[in-house]
Design a protein around this motif. Structure first.
Motif, short mmCIF file in Angstrom:
data_model
loop_
_atom_site.label_atom_id
_atom_site.label_comp_id
_atom_site.label_asym_id
_atom_site.label_seq_id
_atom_site.Cartn_x
_atom_site.Cartn_y
_atom_site.Cartn_z
N SER A 2 29.27 71.82 2.94
CA SER A 2 30.56 71.92 2.27
C SER A 2 30.85 73.33 1.78
O SER A 2 32.00 73.73 1.69
N GLU A 3 29.84 74.07 1.41
CA GLU A 3 30.06 75.43 0.93
C GLU A 3 30.20 76.39 2.10
O GLU A 3 29.75 76.12 3.20
N SER A 4 30.84 77.52 1.86
CA SER A 4 30.92 78.52 2.91
C SER A 4 30.01 79.68 2.54
O SER A 4 29.78 79.96 1.37
N VAL A 5 29.48 80.32 3.55
CA VAL A 5 28.57 81.44 3.37
C VAL A 5 29.21 82.66 4.00
O VAL A 5 29.67 82.62 5.14
N LYS A 6 29.22 83.75 3.22
CA LYS A 6 29.80 85.00 3.71
C LYS A 6 28.68 86.00 3.97
O LYS A 6 27.93 86.37 3.06
N ILE A 7 28.60 86.45 5.22
CA ILE A 7 27.61 87.44 5.63
C ILE A 7 28.36 88.71 6.02
O ILE A 7 29.34 88.64 6.77
N VAL A 8 27.91 89.84 5.52
CA VAL A 8 28.49 91.11 5.95
C VAL A 8 27.49 91.76 6.91
O VAL A 8 26.28 91.78 6.65
N VAL A 23 26.35 92.91 19.60
CA VAL A 23 25.43 91.93 19.01
C VAL A 23 26.02 91.40 17.70
O VAL A 23 26.00 90.20 17.43
N ALA A 24 26.58 92.29 16.88
CA ALA A 24 27.21 91.86 15.63
C ALA A 24 28.42 90.96 15.92
O ALA A 24 28.63 89.95 15.24
N GLU A 25 29.19 91.30 16.93
CA GLU A 25 30.33 90.47 17.33
C GLU A 25 29.85 89.10 17.81
O GLU A 25 30.48 88.07 17.53
N LEU A 26 28.72 89.08 18.51
CA LEU A 26 28.12 87.82 18.95
C LEU A 26 27.71 86.98 17.75
O LEU A 26 27.93 85.76 17.72
N ALA A 27 27.13 87.61 16.75
CA ALA A 27 26.75 86.90 15.52
C ALA A 27 27.98 86.31 14.84
O ALA A 27 27.95 85.16 14.39
N ALA A 28 29.06 87.06 14.81
CA ALA A 28 30.29 86.58 14.18
C ALA A 28 30.90 85.43 14.97
O ALA A 28 31.30 84.41 14.40
N ALA A 29 30.95 85.58 16.29
CA ALA A 29 31.56 84.56 17.14
C ALA A 29 30.74 83.27 17.17
O ALA A 29 31.30 82.18 17.29
N GLY A 30 29.42 83.40 17.07
CA GLY A 30 28.56 82.23 17.18
C GLY A 30 28.16 81.60 15.86
O GLY A 30 27.39 80.64 15.83
N ALA A 31 28.71 82.12 14.77
CA ALA A 31 28.36 81.58 13.45
C ALA A 31 28.92 80.17 13.30
O ALA A 31 30.00 79.87 13.80
N PRO A 32 28.19 79.33 12.61
CA PRO A 32 28.71 77.97 12.35
C PRO A 32 30.04 78.03 11.62
O PRO A 32 30.37 79.03 10.97
N GLU A 33 30.79 76.95 11.69
CA GLU A 33 32.14 76.90 11.12
C GLU A 33 32.18 77.29 9.65
O GLU A 33 33.12 77.93 9.20
N SER A 34 31.18 76.93 8.90
CA SER A 34 31.18 77.20 7.46
C SER A 34 30.60 78.57 7.10
O SER A 34 30.40 78.87 5.93
N VAL A 35 30.35 79.39 8.10
CA VAL A 35 29.74 80.71 7.88
C VAL A 35 30.66 81.77 8.47
O VAL A 35 31.10 81.66 9.62
N SER A 36 30.96 82.80 7.68
CA SER A 36 31.72 83.93 8.22
C SER A 36 30.80 85.15 8.29
O SER A 36 30.05 85.41 7.35
N VAL A 37 30.87 85.83 9.40
CA VAL A 37 30.14 87.09 9.57
C VAL A 37 31.21 88.17 9.74
O VAL A 37 31.92 88.20 10.74
N GLU A 38 31.32 89.04 8.75
CA GLU A 38 32.32 90.10 8.75
C GLU A 38 31.63 91.42 9.08
O GLU A 38 30.68 91.82 8.39
N ILE A 39 32.10 92.08 10.12
CA ILE A 39 31.54 93.38 10.48
C ILE A 39 32.20 94.43 9.58
O ILE A 39 33.42 94.57 9.56
N TYR A 40 31.37 95.14 8.82
CA TYR A 40 31.88 96.16 7.91
C TYR A 40 32.31 97.38 8.73
O TYR A 40 31.52 97.94 9.49
N VAL A 180 19.93 82.06 2.03
CA VAL A 180 20.92 81.98 0.96
C VAL A 180 20.71 80.67 0.18
O VAL A 180 21.09 80.56 -0.97
N GLY A 181 20.09 79.71 0.85
CA GLY A 181 19.89 78.40 0.23
C GLY A 181 20.84 77.36 0.76
O GLY A 181 20.91 76.25 0.25
N ALA A 182 21.57 77.71 1.80
CA ALA A 182 22.50 76.78 2.42
C ALA A 182 21.89 76.27 3.72
O ALA A 182 20.91 76.82 4.21
N THR A 183 22.46 75.25 4.28
CA THR A 183 22.01 74.73 5.56
C THR A 183 23.18 74.73 6.53
O THR A 183 24.33 74.62 6.14
N VAL A 184 22.85 74.88 7.82
CA VAL A 184 23.89 74.82 8.85
C VAL A 184 23.58 73.70 9.81
O VAL A 184 22.51 73.21 9.87
#
Length: 184
Positions: A2-8, A23-40, A180-184
């Motif tokens: 239920s929670e969302s996780v933000k990864i930079v 590779v970073a774009e791959l991480a962002a594209a393949g992240a689970p729905e509740s996880v955002s990977v933002e490329i700084y 982080v303590g969350a599960t995917v």
């Protein structure tokens, strides 16, 4: 989940078409729905760490980096290897994120390090150096994440078309989320 996780994601190569960026774009594209990977995107504008500059008002690029790191739940460093170690932009981001000493924006933040490099050791030294620096800076290094990509083994294929790499990057993101303590 239920929670969302933000990864930079901090990418150690500033080149627009770098494999590490892919590779970073791959991480962002393949992240689970509740996880955002933002490329700084601002590492190129951050001045080299200098205690004389670490005063209010902060350089806007430094303030933006620190705020982004502080607001993230976790950090993914995606780094090449330059002359056997980490690129200056990665080390500089870690240095700024480590301040103020003992209470920087990396303090107690889960951090994973992955990357691609030309050498046959797939950037192992740069990843080890980044992990060491992050740990000293106060971050919680996620040691279970070890993804090293020898670019020579890609044979010209994009990383997104190498199934074992796609799975390794997805697994790295999942391990980081777990730290982080969350599960995917």
């Amino acid at each position: 989940m239920s929670e969302s996780v933000k990864i930079v994601a901090l990418v150690g190569s500033l080149r627009a078409e770098s494999i590490n960026r892919k590779v970073a774009e791959l991480a962002a594209a393949g992240a689970p729905e509740s996880v955002s990977v933002e490329i700084y995107e601002g590492l190129a504008t951050v001045p080299f760490y200098n205690e004389d500059l670490d005063v209010e008002p902060l350089d806007p690029a430094v303030d933006a980096l620190r705020t982004t790191l502080a607001d993230a739940d976790a950090v993914l460093i995606v780094t090449p290897e330059y002359n056997g170690t980490i690129p200056a932009v990665v080390k500089n981001a870690i240095d700024w994120g480590s301040r103020p000493y003992g209470n920087g924006s990396l303090k107690d933040k889960p951090v994973a390090v992955i990357g691609a490099s030309l050498g046959r050791y797939a950037g192992k030294w740069s990843q080890e150096d980044a992990r060491k620096s992050v740990g000293i800076a106060g971050g919680k290094v996620v040691d279970s994440v070890e993804v090293g990509i020898a670019t020579s083994e890609l044979n010209g294929r994009p990383v997104s078309e190498v199934p074992e790499l796609v799975e390794q990057v997805r697994s790295a993101v999942a391990d980081l989320v777990g730290a982080v303590g969350a599960t995917v």
